[in-house]
Write a protein that holds these residues in place. Structure first.
Motif, PDB file in Angstrom:
ATOM      1  N   UNK A 142      32.036  35.593  33.188  1.00  0.00           N
ATOM      2  CA  UNK A 142      32.793  36.464  34.091  1.00  0.00           C
ATOM      3  C   UNK A 142      34.265  36.031  34.172  1.00  0.00           C
ATOM      4  N   UNK A 143      35.148  36.935  34.612  1.00  0.00           N
ATOM      5  CA  UNK A 143      36.593  36.646  34.613  1.00  0.00           C
ATOM      6  C   UNK A 143      36.938  35.323  35.305  1.00  0.00           C
ATOM      7  N   UNK A 144      36.250  35.046  36.437  1.00  0.00           N
ATOM      8  CA  UNK A 144      36.642  33.853  37.208  1.00  0.00           C
ATOM      9  C   UNK A 144      36.277  32.560  36.511  1.00  0.00           C
ATOM     10  N   UNK A 145      35.397  32.632  35.505  1.00  0.00           N
ATOM     11  CA  UNK A 145      34.983  31.415  34.790  1.00  0.00           C
ATOM     12  C   UNK A 145      35.772  31.224  33.499  1.00  0.00           C
ATOM     13  N   UNK A 146      36.654  32.175  33.169  1.00  0.00           N
ATOM     14  CA  UNK A 146      37.419  32.047  31.928  1.00  0.00           C
ATOM     15  C   UNK A 146      38.728  31.312  32.218  1.00  0.00           C
ATOM     16  N   UNK A 147      39.121  30.372  31.362  1.00  0.00           N
ATOM     17  CA  UNK A 147      40.391  29.670  31.583  1.00  0.00           C
ATOM     18  C   UNK A 147      41.570  30.534  31.157  1.00  0.00           C
ATOM     19  N   UNK A 148      41.556  31.781  31.642  1.00  0.00           N
ATOM     20  CA  UNK A 148      42.541  32.781  31.260  1.00  0.00           C
ATOM     21  C   UNK A 148      43.043  33.424  32.540  1.00  0.00           C
ATOM     22  N   UNK A 149      44.356  33.499  32.728  1.00  0.00           N
ATOM     23  CA  UNK A 149      44.897  34.196  33.896  1.00  0.00           C
ATOM     24  C   UNK A 149      45.772  35.351  33.429  1.00  0.00           C
ATOM     25  N   UNK A 150      45.940  36.320  34.327  1.00  0.00           N
ATOM     26  CA  UNK A 150      46.664  37.537  33.963  1.00  0.00           C
ATOM     27  C   UNK A 150      47.840  37.761  34.903  1.00  0.00           C
ATOM     28  N   UNK A 151      48.960  38.203  34.348  1.00  0.00           N
ATOM     29  CA  UNK A 151      50.063  38.714  35.165  1.00  0.00           C
ATOM     30  C   UNK A 151      50.010  40.227  35.038  1.00  0.00           C
ATOM     31  N   UNK A 152      49.739  40.897  36.174  1.00  0.00           N
ATOM     32  CA  UNK A 152      49.511  42.336  36.138  1.00  0.00           C
ATOM     33  C   UNK A 152      50.823  43.108  36.175  1.00  0.00           C
ATOM     34  N   UNK A 153      50.738  44.324  35.662  1.00  0.00           N
ATOM     35  CA  UNK A 153      51.905  45.203  35.639  1.00  0.00           C
ATOM     36  C   UNK A 153      52.443  45.440  37.049  1.00  0.00           C
ATOM     37  N   UNK A 154      51.523  45.562  38.015  1.00  0.00           N
ATOM     38  CA  UNK A 154      51.936  45.790  39.401  1.00  0.00           C
ATOM     39  C   UNK A 154      52.124  44.464  40.149  1.00  0.00           C
ATOM     40  N   UNK A 155      52.052  43.362  39.432  1.00  0.00           N
ATOM     41  CA  UNK A 155      52.127  41.988  39.954  1.00  0.00           C
ATOM     42  C   UNK A 155      50.885  41.588  40.733  1.00  0.00           C
ATOM     43  N   UNK A 156      50.319  42.528  41.511  1.00  0.00           N
ATOM     44  CA  UNK A 156      49.097  42.263  42.270  1.00  0.00           C
ATOM     45  C   UNK A 156      49.199  41.017  43.137  1.00  0.00           C
ATOM     46  N   UNK A 157      50.353  40.842  43.786  1.00  0.00           N
ATOM     47  CA  UNK A 157      50.469  39.737  44.752  1.00  0.00           C
ATOM     48  C   UNK A 157      49.682  40.136  45.994  1.00  0.00           C
ATOM     49  N   UNK A 158      48.965  39.161  46.594  1.00  0.00           N
ATOM     50  CA  UNK A 158      48.170  39.472  47.776  1.00  0.00           C
ATOM     51  C   UNK A 158      49.120  39.686  48.963  1.00  0.00           C
ATOM     52  N   UNK A 159      49.154  40.918  49.510  1.00  0.00           N
ATOM     53  CA  UNK A 159      50.178  41.245  50.506  1.00  0.00           C
ATOM     54  C   UNK A 159      50.013  40.501  51.826  1.00  0.00           C
ATOM     55  N   UNK A 160      48.783  40.005  52.097  1.00  0.00           N
ATOM     56  CA  UNK A 160      48.557  39.341  53.387  1.00  0.00           C
ATOM     57  C   UNK A 160      48.779  37.835  53.300  1.00  0.00           C
ATOM     58  N   UNK A 161      49.235  37.357  52.147  1.00  0.00           N
ATOM     59  CA  UNK A 161      49.460  35.919  52.007  1.00  0.00           C
ATOM     60  C   UNK A 161      50.934  35.657  51.708  1.00  0.00           C
ATOM     61  N   UNK A 162      51.402  34.471  52.126  1.00  0.00           N
ATOM     62  CA  UNK A 162      52.767  34.082  51.792  1.00  0.00           C
ATOM     63  C   UNK A 162      52.848  33.790  50.302  1.00  0.00           C
ATOM     64  N   UNK A 163      54.059  33.625  49.828  1.00  0.00           N
ATOM     65  CA  UNK A 163      54.287  33.263  48.430  1.00  0.00           C
ATOM     66  C   UNK A 163      53.518  31.987  48.086  1.00  0.00           C
ATOM     67  N   UNK A 164      53.616  30.983  48.986  1.00  0.00           N
ATOM     68  CA  UNK A 164      52.938  29.710  48.724  1.00  0.00           C
ATOM     69  C   UNK A 164      51.424  29.905  48.637  1.00  0.00           C
ATOM     70  N   UNK A 165      50.858  30.717  49.539  1.00  0.00           N
ATOM     71  CA  UNK A 165      49.411  30.936  49.522  1.00  0.00           C
ATOM     72  C   UNK A 165      48.981  31.728  48.293  1.00  0.00           C
ATOM     73  N   UNK A 166      49.835  32.649  47.866  1.00  0.00           N
ATOM     74  CA  UNK A 166      49.552  33.375  46.631  1.00  0.00           C
ATOM     75  C   UNK A 166      49.459  32.417  45.456  1.00  0.00           C
ATOM     76  N   UNK A 167      50.471  31.551  45.357  1.00  0.00           N
ATOM     77  CA  UNK A 167      50.505  30.626  44.220  1.00  0.00           C
ATOM     78  C   UNK A 167      49.369  29.609  44.329  1.00  0.00           C
ATOM     79  N   UNK A 168      49.016  29.265  45.584  1.00  0.00           N
ATOM     80  CA  UNK A 168      47.961  28.270  45.787  1.00  0.00           C
ATOM     81  C   UNK A 168      46.569  28.841  45.512  1.00  0.00           C
ATOM     82  N   UNK A 169      46.462  30.172  45.480  1.00  0.00           N
ATOM     83  CA  UNK A 169      45.136  30.810  45.395  1.00  0.00           C
ATOM     84  C   UNK A 169      44.251  30.274  44.263  1.00  0.00           C
TER      85      UNK A 169
END
Lengths: 361, 262
Positions: free
Chosen positions: A71-98
């Motif tokens: 499944x996606x969460x088990x792959x050592x692969x991350x994606x940068x989405x076209x819409x960025x898909x930053x979590x709107x309810x989290x700060x920048x730090x929490x997004x990066x920490x996710x």
């Protein structure tokens, strides 16, 4: 062993084959680009690498391990989405920490790596901002930091510069190259913008209708397109139907209907009688006054049909005697002077036999 | 401009008058120092004192609170799950089945639930049957609110969570749930207000046991209309109004934050 190995992958949606027997291998540390028009299957392929979609047949290997079934969460692969898909309810730090939190890292390690990642994308003081307080370029950088912070084996980028304006795009292109060099993580980049692909990539796979048309370095893709589609899709090119009269290893003599003989560099596998197209890039064509002496083999008279002034260069569209139109590029070295030729002027166009290319598909 | 639309303003005034004058009268006469709702005598809190020493009325109010809390809790959990499933799997027939009770005549729901409880489940009517009945008709409202919220959201947010290492549960816990929280809260408040003043379905499914507020009020009016009814109605109205305002705030606050994000 290649880091990413895509073997004979097929993906169908009903009757429509989105990805048609694609095989690609990407080396560690490479900046690899999937380039093609919309609907060519590049995004479907990316989604299968990420794990959001599964191939109907074929294999996707990462470090030699088949990823189909992981499944996606088990792959050592991350994606940068076209819409960025930053979590709107989290700060920048929490997004990066996710990704670090999901990976079960300790609090001090998370703090340190988040700060390091934000420094890396030149946003050291943005930790406590929310995504809606950021500009497009800043969101883009946060998305990159979030994708890189957990040091994936592979970073997938889905048209990440598509939403930015032209100037910012150019800046981000340079930043992206530097960032990739710095972190040394393999990038697989998806885009429909050929200039972006040429500027960023180590290698490019040009895709069309679910198939890979050519995989090569940017200069080879541009200089030696394998077929008409690649030649036409990458940069500008003028084409004329032609027939091979004589084929030598070093040069080809071609007949262009109602125009005459064209001489081009030889190519393996081309023989007399073959049909195809003569393809020449605008910057390879010299445009001159009709009286000027011929400087090279392929010299034809014509008339300026139209021109396009874009500041640094002017593109002239010259109509030859057989009705074919050839584009010629002239740099505007002396300021203030927009054009050297006007519409309707009699001119001569020429190109050396070792420029341009004969495509026989 | 205003004069040209005078008749429109007039129509609007009439609508508001019909809506709010009866309500205003109920509220005003709850403070009237008279047994009759006929003429204004003087200000008093007497009827509120009567209300708060009326054991049966207090029991009814307590029961209604228990029912409303239980039903809204159940409906929120189930309705949220339904809304998520309908959105995720792009279902066609099932959504209609979930949303239908919203539009279905209450009398029909009441009768069918009554028959179902008695003949199929063999359940003794009481608090439990009322809670189940209320939960049933509130699920649709919650599901509609949840789905509306999800439809406005960028699908790649949920993919991004998975992509960055979150399991399905972690994605729900850390991304989906916080993002739909305003809708969940709005759905819960909506269910609460629907449940606490529901008459028809309650009437059919309560049996003869515990007193329940709307039925209790109705019974009081049948005997004699005293301003105690006005008092309890006023309080019920205040509670419902407060909840509706909070629910609307939650949704519009979320919507405006969304807008700021774009």
């Amino acid at each position: 062993m290649a880091l990413l190995e895509i073997r004979h992958v097929v993906r169908r949606f009903g009757d429509y084959t989105a990805v048609d027997n694609v095989s690609i291998s990407v080396e560690t540390g490479e900046f690899f680009t999937l380039l093609g028009p919309s609907g060519c299957g590049k995004t479907t392929l990316l989604r299968m690498i990420a794990g959001f979609d599964l191939p109907d047949s074929g294999q996707i290997l990462l470090d030699g391990r088949d990823m189909v079934g992981t499944p996606p969460e088990k792959r050592p692969v991350h994606t940068v989405f076209q819409t960025y898909a930053l979590f709107p309810h989290m700060t920048v730090a929490d997004n990066v920490a996710f990704p670090l939190r999901m990976g079960g890292r300790t609090q001090p390690e998370i703090r340190e790596r988040v700060q390091h990642a934000l420094d890396g994308v030149r946003l050291p003081d943005f930790a406590n901002r929310f995504p809606h307080e950021l500009s497009g370029g800043q969101k883009q950088r946060v998305a990159l930091a979030r994708g890189l912070v957990n040091r994936p084996r592979l970073l997938l980028l889905d048209e990440p510069l598509g939403a930015l304006d032209a100037k910012l795009r150019e800046e981000m292109q340079i930043e992206l190259i530097n960032l990739q060099k710095e972190v040394g993580i393999t990038f697989v980049f998806v885009t429909h913008a050929q200039d972006e692909a040429l500027a960023l990539s180590h290698r490019i796979a040009v895709m069309n209708r679910g198939r890979v048309e050519q995989i090569d370095e940017p200069s080879r893709i541009y200089g030696f397109p394998r077929n008409r589609f690649v030649a036409d899709f990458i940069g500008k090119i003028s084409m004329m139907e032609a027939r091979v009269v004589e084929a030598e290893p070093s040069r080809l003599r071609l007949e262009v209907a109602e125009l005459g003989e064209v001489v081009m560099a030889g190519r393996d596998g081309v023989k007399a009688g073959d049909r195809g197209v003569v393809a020449i890039r605008p910057e390879q064509v010299r445009i001159s006054r009709p009286a000027a002496p011929a400087e090279s083999e392929n010299h034809f008279p014509g008339r300026v049909h139209d021109f396009l002034y874009v500041g640094d260069v002017t593109t002239y569209i010259v109509e030859l005697s057989n009705g074919a139109r050839i584009e010629a590029l002239l740099p505007n070295a002396s300021p203030g002077r927009a054009t050297f030729f006007e519409v309707g002027d009699e001119v001569g166009v020429s190109w050396r036999h070792d420029t341009g290319i004969f495509l026989d598909d | 401009m205003i004069r040209r639309h005078a008749w429109l303003w007039g129509a609007a005034a009439l609508v508001y008058a019909f809506l709010y004058i009866p309500l205003a009268i109920v509220v005003i006469y709850s403070f009237n120092d008279s047994r009759l709702n006929a003429e204004w005598v003087g200000f008093t809190l007497h009827w509120y004192r009567v209300l708060f020493s009326d054991a049966e009325m207090l029991a009814a109010a307590g029961n209604s609170l228990i029912i409303a809390l239980s039903a809204s809790l159940g409906a929120t959990v189930l309705g949220t799950m339904a809304g998520l499933a309908i959105h995720r799997y792009r279902l066609r027939v099932l959504p209609a089945l979930v949303f239908a009770p919203v539009a279905m005549p209450e009398i029909l729901l009441g009768v069918s639930l009554l028959l179902f409880f008695l003949q199929v489940l063999n359940l003794t009517l009481g608090m439990l049957s009322v809670i189940i009945a209320h939960t049933t008709f509130c699920i649709g409202f919650v599901a509609i609110i949840i789905r509306a919220r999800l439809q406005g959201m960028d699908e790649s947010l949920f993919e991004a969570a998975r992509d960055l290492g979150a399991s399905r549960w972690q994605t729900f816990r850390f991304v989906t749930l916080p993002l739909i929280m305003p809708a969940v809260a709005a759905g819960a408040l909506m269910s609460f207000t629907l449940s606490i003043d529901d008459f028809v379905i309650t009437f059919f499914t309560k049996g003869i046991g515990e007193p329940i507020l709307p039925i209790q009020i109705y019974t009081m009016i049948k005997v004699a209309v005293t301003p105690e009814v006005n008092a309890v109605s006023t309080l019920l109205m205040l509670l419902t109004l407060a909840m509706i305002i909070v629910a609307a705030r939650l949704e519009s606050h979320a919507a405006s934050r969304e807008a700021a994000r774009r």
